[in-house]
Design an enzyme around this catalytic site. Structure first.
Site, PDB file in Angstrom:
ATOM      1  N   LEU A  77      12.217   3.480  -3.531  1.00 49.88           N
ATOM      2  CA  LEU A  77      13.016   3.531  -2.381  1.00 49.88           C
ATOM      3  C   LEU A  77      12.948   2.611  -1.218  1.00 49.88           C
ATOM      4  O   LEU A  77      13.487   2.935  -0.172  1.00 49.88           O
ATOM      5  CB  LEU A  77      13.060   5.022  -1.829  1.00 49.88           C
ATOM      6  CG  LEU A  77      13.547   6.057  -2.944  1.00 49.88           C
ATOM      7  CD1 LEU A  77      13.416   7.315  -2.317  1.00 49.88           C
ATOM      8  CD2 LEU A  77      14.795   5.913  -3.553  1.00 49.88           C
ATOM      9  N   CYS A  78      12.112   1.642  -1.376  1.00 49.60           N
ATOM     10  CA  CYS A  78      11.881   0.534  -0.568  1.00 49.60           C
ATOM     11  C   CYS A  78      12.817  -0.387  -0.420  1.00 49.60           C
ATOM     12  O   CYS A  78      13.395  -0.629  -1.784  1.00 49.60           O
ATOM     13  CB  CYS A  78      10.376  -0.103  -0.826  1.00 49.60           C
ATOM     14  SG  CYS A  78       9.116   0.731  -0.127  1.00 49.60           S
ATOM     15  N   HIS A  79      13.394  -1.132   0.655  1.00 49.21           N
ATOM     16  CA  HIS A  79      14.356  -1.947   0.444  1.00 49.21           C
ATOM     17  C   HIS A  79      13.643  -3.270   0.344  1.00 49.21           C
ATOM     18  O   HIS A  79      12.532  -3.489   0.778  1.00 49.21           O
ATOM     19  CB  HIS A  79      14.964  -2.156   2.207  1.00 49.21           C
ATOM     20  CG  HIS A  79      15.958  -0.939   2.409  1.00 49.21           C
ATOM     21  ND1 HIS A  79      15.337   0.252   2.963  1.00 49.21           N
ATOM     22  CD2 HIS A  79      17.134  -0.827   2.194  1.00 49.21           C
ATOM     23  CE1 HIS A  79      16.596   1.142   3.133  1.00 49.21           C
ATOM     24  NE2 HIS A  79      17.682   0.306   2.952  1.00 49.21           N
ATOM     25  N   MET A 114       5.022  -0.725   4.266  1.00 45.94           N
ATOM     26  CA  MET A 114       4.929  -0.491   2.737  1.00 45.94           C
ATOM     27  C   MET A 114       4.210  -1.850   2.138  1.00 45.94           C
ATOM     28  O   MET A 114       3.450  -1.803   1.237  1.00 45.94           O
ATOM     29  CB  MET A 114       5.977  -0.004   1.892  1.00 45.94           C
ATOM     30  CG  MET A 114       6.185   1.443   2.256  1.00 45.94           C
ATOM     31  SD  MET A 114       4.957   3.002   2.069  1.00 45.94           S
ATOM     32  CE  MET A 114       4.441   2.500   0.108  1.00 45.94           C
ATOM     33  N   GLU A 115       4.874  -2.798   2.710  1.00 43.67           N
ATOM     34  CA  GLU A 115       4.438  -4.139   1.968  1.00 43.67           C
ATOM     35  C   GLU A 115       2.994  -4.602   2.501  1.00 43.67           C
ATOM     36  O   GLU A 115       2.372  -4.912   1.639  1.00 43.67           O
ATOM     37  CB  GLU A 115       5.442  -5.170   2.831  1.00 43.67           C
ATOM     38  CG  GLU A 115       6.663  -5.318   2.051  1.00 43.67           C
ATOM     39  CD  GLU A 115       7.674  -4.287   2.511  1.00 43.67           C
ATOM     40  OE1 GLU A 115       8.590  -4.114   1.971  1.00 43.67           O
ATOM     41  OE2 GLU A 115       7.249  -3.366   3.390  1.00 43.67           O
ATOM     42  N   ASP A 129     -11.010  -5.662 -10.464  1.00 44.28           N
ATOM     43  CA  ASP A 129     -10.849  -6.014 -11.741  1.00 44.28           C
ATOM     44  C   ASP A 129     -11.666  -7.425 -12.146  1.00 44.28           C
ATOM     45  O   ASP A 129     -12.325  -7.740 -13.393  1.00 44.28           O
ATOM     46  CB  ASP A 129      -9.239  -6.845 -11.986  1.00 44.28           C
ATOM     47  CG  ASP A 129      -9.078  -7.629 -13.163  1.00 44.28           C
ATOM     48  OD1 ASP A 129      -9.266  -6.788 -14.253  1.00 44.28           O
ATOM     49  OD2 ASP A 129      -8.502  -8.725 -13.349  1.00 44.28           O
TER      50      ASP A 129
END
Length: 160
Positions: A77-79, A114-115, A129
């Protein structure tokens, strides 16, 4: 909290993307962190560039930047946001921990928290990793928003 207080739910309680069409374009900035903890020798090898897979710090920075740019593809739901700046800094916190700080900026109608969070966590996972052959017990932790500015909700800063 009532369902109408949740911005990503419609009146029927169904998930939807928030309408930001009427929001003002403002300068938005967010900083997020993540930490990678492991054996002191593993952290030293990461920081010294002594891993068989190569320069883990450089790869993790690029991975974080790439992840920030793809946040809308990962979080439903992120733009999609035109980012004006993304920076990923990695530093030793102590003998057993590196700290990743990710900065995201835009001039837009919605925030970049969020980014920044996706950038920090992806950089930490990339370090894991690249060093897992030395230490599979490493832990990625403390993923959180450190600060944000801009937008209707105002500024936020996590207490140290």
């Amino acid at each position: 909290m009532a369902a109408d207080d949740l911005t990503h739910l419609n009146e029927k309680g169904e998930a939807h993307i928030v309408d930001i069409g009427d929001k003002a374009v403002t300068r938005r900035r967010a900083v997020a962190q993540a930490r990678l903890s492991g054996e002191a020798a593993t952290i030293a090898a990461i920081l010294a560039g002594d891993l068989k897979k190569g320069d883990a710090l450089a790869v993790a920075r690029v991975a974080g930047i790439m992840a920030a740019k793809k946040t809308a593809e990962l979080i439903p739901l992120c733009h999609p946001i035109p980012l004006t700046k993304v920076r990923v800094d990695i530093a030793q916190r102590d003998a057993n921990t590196v700290e990743i700080l990710a900065l995201a900026e835009t001039n837009g109608q919605t925030g970049v928290e969020m980014e920044a969070l996706v950038a920090a966590s992806t950089a930490a996972l990339t370090l894991y990793d690249m060093a897992k052959a030395l230490d599979r017990a490493m832990v990625v932790s403390d993923i959180c928003l450190v600060e944000k500015s801009g937008g209707k909700s105002g500024d936020f800063g996590r207490a140290p």
